[in-house]
Motif scaffolding. Sequence first.
Motif, PDB file in Angstrom:
ATOM      1  N   ILE A 127       0.764  -1.274  -0.398  1.00  7.82           N
ATOM      2  CA  ILE A 127      -0.024  -0.014   0.052  1.00  7.82           C
ATOM      3  C   ILE A 127       0.663   1.490  -0.536  1.00  7.82           C
ATOM      4  CG2 ILE A 127      -2.002   1.243   1.220  1.00  7.82           C
ATOM      5  CD1 ILE A 127      -2.893  -1.275   2.811  1.00  7.82           C
ATOM      6  N   LEU A 128       2.043   1.225   1.410  1.00  8.39           N
ATOM      7  CA  LEU A 128       2.771   2.681   1.214  1.00  8.39           C
ATOM      8  C   LEU A 128       3.267   2.871   0.278  1.00  8.39           C
ATOM      9  CD1 LEU A 128       2.449   2.954   4.623  1.00  8.39           C
ATOM     10  CD2 LEU A 128       0.966   4.023   3.483  1.00  8.39           C
ATOM     11  N   ALA A 129       4.218   1.519   0.037  1.00 10.84           N
ATOM     12  CA  ALA A 129       5.406   2.099  -0.797  1.00 10.84           C
ATOM     13  C   ALA A 129       5.093   1.281  -2.385  1.00 10.84           C
ATOM     14  CB  ALA A 129       6.655   1.488  -0.212  1.00 10.84           C
ATOM     15  N   LYS A 130       4.801   0.938  -2.268  1.00 10.18           N
ATOM     16  CA  LYS A 130       4.163   0.290  -3.544  1.00 10.18           C
ATOM     17  C   LYS A 130       5.422  -1.263  -4.371  1.00 10.18           C
ATOM     18  CE  LYS A 130       0.870   3.343  -4.883  1.00 10.18           C
ATOM     19  NZ  LYS A 130       0.190   3.083  -3.382  1.00 10.18           N
ATOM     20  N   ARG A 131       4.939  -2.468  -3.260  1.00  9.11           N
ATOM     21  CA  ARG A 131       6.394  -2.727  -3.022  1.00  9.11           C
ATOM     22  C   ARG A 131       5.537  -4.394  -2.881  1.00  9.11           C
ATOM     23  NH1 ARG A 131      12.547  -2.774  -4.088  1.00  9.11           N
ATOM     24  NH2 ARG A 131      12.067  -5.055  -4.080  1.00  9.11           N
ATOM     25  N   LEU A 132       5.977  -5.208  -3.965  1.00  2.79           N
ATOM     26  CA  LEU A 132       5.708  -6.563  -3.352  1.00  2.79           C
ATOM     27  C   LEU A 132       6.346  -6.965  -2.885  1.00  2.79           C
ATOM     28  CD1 LEU A 132       3.334  -8.452  -3.710  1.00  2.79           C
ATOM     29  CD2 LEU A 132       4.850  -9.742  -5.890  1.00  2.79           C
ATOM     30  N   VAL A 133       5.897  -7.789  -1.388  1.00  3.58           N
ATOM     31  CA  VAL A 133       7.436  -8.320  -0.636  1.00  3.58           C
ATOM     32  C   VAL A 133       6.452  -9.675  -0.344  1.00  3.58           C
ATOM     33  CG1 VAL A 133       7.512  -9.185   2.428  1.00  3.58           C
ATOM     34  CG2 VAL A 133       7.573  -6.171   0.351  1.00  3.58           C
ATOM     35  N   TYR A 134       7.207 -10.707   0.072  1.00  2.88           N
ATOM     36  CA  TYR A 134       7.473 -11.658  -0.305  1.00  2.88           C
ATOM     37  C   TYR A 134       7.112 -12.446   1.088  1.00  2.88           C
ATOM     38  CZ  TYR A 134       7.966 -12.620  -4.710  1.00  2.88           C
ATOM     39  OH  TYR A 134       7.783 -12.670  -6.601  1.00  2.88           O
ATOM     40  N   SER A 135       6.023 -12.872   1.906  1.00  2.00           N
ATOM     41  CA  SER A 135       6.058 -12.828   3.739  1.00  2.00           C
ATOM     42  C   SER A 135       5.588 -14.783   3.805  1.00  2.00           C
ATOM     43  CB  SER A 135       5.374 -12.662   4.153  1.00  2.00           C
ATOM     44  OG  SER A 135       4.011 -12.604   4.022  1.00  2.00           O
ATOM     45  N   PHE A 136       6.543 -15.350   4.406  1.00  2.00           N
ATOM     46  CA  PHE A 136       6.591 -16.790   4.678  1.00  2.00           C
ATOM     47  C   PHE A 136       7.076 -16.758   6.090  1.00  2.00           C
ATOM     48  CE2 PHE A 136      11.013 -15.869   3.238  1.00  2.00           C
ATOM     49  CZ  PHE A 136      11.774 -16.699   4.121  1.00  2.00           C
ATOM     50  N   ILE A 137       6.413 -18.106   6.579  1.00  6.57           N
ATOM     51  CA  ILE A 137       6.394 -19.027   7.765  1.00  6.57           C
ATOM     52  C   ILE A 137       7.813 -18.835   8.015  1.00  6.57           C
ATOM     53  CG2 ILE A 137       5.946 -20.348   9.341  1.00  6.57           C
ATOM     54  CD1 ILE A 137       3.531 -19.987   8.649  1.00  6.57           C
ATOM     55  N   ALA A 138       8.960 -18.235   8.586  1.00  4.44           N
ATOM     56  CA  ALA A 138      10.500 -19.269   9.411  1.00  4.44           C
ATOM     57  C   ALA A 138      10.198 -20.153   8.846  1.00  4.44           C
ATOM     58  CB  ALA A 138      10.381 -18.191   9.890  1.00  4.44           C
ATOM     59  N   SER A 139       9.993 -21.263   8.948  1.00  8.97           N
ATOM     60  CA  SER A 139      10.280 -22.893   8.940  1.00  8.97           C
ATOM     61  C   SER A 139       9.861 -22.896   7.567  1.00  8.97           C
ATOM     62  CB  SER A 139       9.376 -24.088   9.898  1.00  8.97           C
ATOM     63  OG  SER A 139       8.024 -23.442   9.401  1.00  8.97           O
ATOM     64  N   GLU A 140       9.413 -22.691   6.414  1.00  4.13           N
ATOM     65  CA  GLU A 140       9.196 -23.053   5.292  1.00  4.13           C
ATOM     66  C   GLU A 140      10.217 -22.213   4.869  1.00  4.13           C
ATOM     67  OE1 GLU A 140       6.526 -25.023   3.991  1.00  4.13           O
ATOM     68  OE2 GLU A 140       7.290 -25.578   5.314  1.00  4.13           O
ATOM     69  N   TYR A 141      11.607 -21.874   5.009  1.00  5.30           N
ATOM     70  CA  TYR A 141      12.423 -21.162   4.606  1.00  5.30           C
ATOM     71  C   TYR A 141      13.094 -21.621   3.589  1.00  5.30           C
ATOM     72  CZ  TYR A 141      15.734 -23.714   6.601  1.00  5.30           C
ATOM     73  OH  TYR A 141      16.482 -25.371   7.141  1.00  5.30           O
ATOM     74  N   SER A 142      12.891 -22.821   3.020  1.00  6.94           N
ATOM     75  CA  SER A 142      13.483 -23.471   1.704  1.00  6.94           C
ATOM     76  C   SER A 142      12.894 -23.291   0.557  1.00  6.94           C
ATOM     77  CB  SER A 142      14.114 -25.058   2.050  1.00  6.94           C
ATOM     78  OG  SER A 142      12.340 -25.922   2.288  1.00  6.94           O
ATOM     79  N   VAL A 143      11.713 -23.392   0.616  1.00  4.28           N
ATOM     80  CA  VAL A 143      10.903 -23.125  -0.610  1.00  4.28           C
ATOM     81  C   VAL A 143      11.272 -21.680  -1.496  1.00  4.28           C
ATOM     82  CG1 VAL A 143       8.429 -22.508  -1.472  1.00  4.28           C
ATOM     83  CG2 VAL A 143       8.680 -24.032   0.094  1.00  4.28           C
TER      84      VAL A 143
END
Length: 613
Positions: A320-336
């Motif tokens: 919304i504020l920075a017009k920047r897509l960010v991938y958020s993920f649950i830490a234990s799924e990091y390998s994906v």
Amino acid sequence: MCGIIGLVGSSDKFPLKPGIMVYRGLLRLEYRGYDSAGVGSVTSKGVQILKGKGSIRELEKKLCLSCIDGAIVIGHTRWATHGAPSDTNAHPHTDCNNKIAVVHNGIIQNYQELRDILIGKGHIFRSETDTEVVPHLIEEIYRRLGDFYESFKRAISMLKGSYAIVVITSYEPDKLFFAKKDSPLIIGLGDGFNLVASDIPAILEYTRYVITLRDNWIGYVSSNKILIEDLADSRVVEWKKLVRTVEWSIEDAVKGGYPHFMMKEIHEQPRALKETLYGVQRDPAIVKAVELLARADNVYITGAGTSYHACYYYSILSSILAKRLVYSFIASEYSVYASTADKPDVLIVVSQSGETMDALKALRAFKEKGVSIIAVSNVVDSAIPRESDLAVYTRAGPEIGVAATKTFTTQTLVLSWLSIALGQGTGALTKSEAEYYRGWLKKSAEIVAKTISWNEALAMELADWMRKKRSVYYLSRGIGVPIAMEGALKLKEIAYIHAEAYPAGESKHGPIALVEEDFPVIFIVPEHRELEKALLGNIQEMKARGASIIGVAAESTSLSNYFDYWFKIPSSHWILTSISHILPQQLLAYYTSVKRGFNPDRPRNLAKTVTVE
Ligand code: G6P
């Protein structure tokens, strides 16, 4: 947040050796901080200091803090804010000539400015702390005035920020000097001795008579005299009328009179937000983080449990504020995610403890790929900030309750600040738009204080109904979804009721099948017209199946007629959703847990910090 204690008296009047009294007092203040500690006293040669990195008990073994000699002793247990936990950054801090020793709790905002001036005048600094400016500043003024109390007063009046300060000096070896603004400080009155401390538990073993100091009060105590003045108008305070008798037991006192740490921490949120805001406003790490994020190809953000919800919140704010897509993920799924990450990317790792193994593993996997890492943590110099390129800190103070409360609101405050800074940095927001949003964040403490007082009674009442339920839904849209997820997690964690959160639009694709008469559905309604409009249909769908609707919505909402119960939030702005709308949910989970006969501080099967994968 740090803990302070000071003691002065006649040698034959102390119930125990002063060193032992201060040491025991420090142990009672450990809940305020425990990364380093120290004690100081006045001797014929100047001030004597014993201090170091580590817990109070470890330092007792190593240095024998309780062995410190003298009839005037100060002690400090630290929760690092400026400068990592280390032997030199531990308090007390002294002047160049070792004649003045200072312990401090709070944040001195203008320390850099004062430090530069004092270095220019030849003062030698040994630590990275904001506190160390205080002894040097007093020393500098004392050189000219030759009157210690007057120099102390002038030095204090030059400080900006928050402080509870206690000072001893060999220039006046029978007085403990103190000053207070925005950080707590009390005086304890003994028989032939007096104490000063951050909180009641530290002194309760020695006296039940206390004076709670107010902001801008300054003065000194000796074995038989107390002087309190108001720095604002130089008026002498009539303290005798202010002495009260504490009825608490020690156990009550550690929790500040609250029955559980979780409740205490919920109520600490206005202060935690204020202190975090102080920090983040002038943290150079924010500028560096914006530089890294602005030139990144991909941005990822990760954490576990509550910290993951803060990550998800950030990812929405960032678009919304920075017009920047960010991938958020649950830490234990990091390998994906780590498998496709590359050098020009950035990973933000959010962890209150800074030690969660899942988050640490994610960090290391991304680091191996050459990705730059930004940590957001509540514990200075913990593993995650240490292994990151950059760290931004929340200043919530230690959180003892297993269920995160104040660390969540302060995390989202920091992340909101960061997304505004990024928006401004990349041109997605104009300067005045950025200022507008920041203006709302600056109101967070005030809004939270009001939200708590408006909703505590309803949370208590509703808990009676909720405690008999087997299942609850938490629904929202957009910015409200991570807040619904955090609300559901709270109820699950401490009240052991099955709770699930969904984006409200998804509820008709399955979850609604479970809804029957009086099924509780909590709607988190951000203060945003479009989201409100979209949520109306979902509320109606649920109502048509007999659900009981609990709305968490601003006083200005247009949906209140549809709510069976309404947690009313003071009207503010949707950017505060993570801070304002989570509060009633924390309270509801807490009271439901208590009414079901559980201890919310110690939920079964859960640990505060999970250092295994
Ligand atoms: C545990 C705690 C949660 C916490 C999570 C992440 O599961 O019980 O309350 O949110 O760890 O902890 P962190 O310290 O990394 O934020």
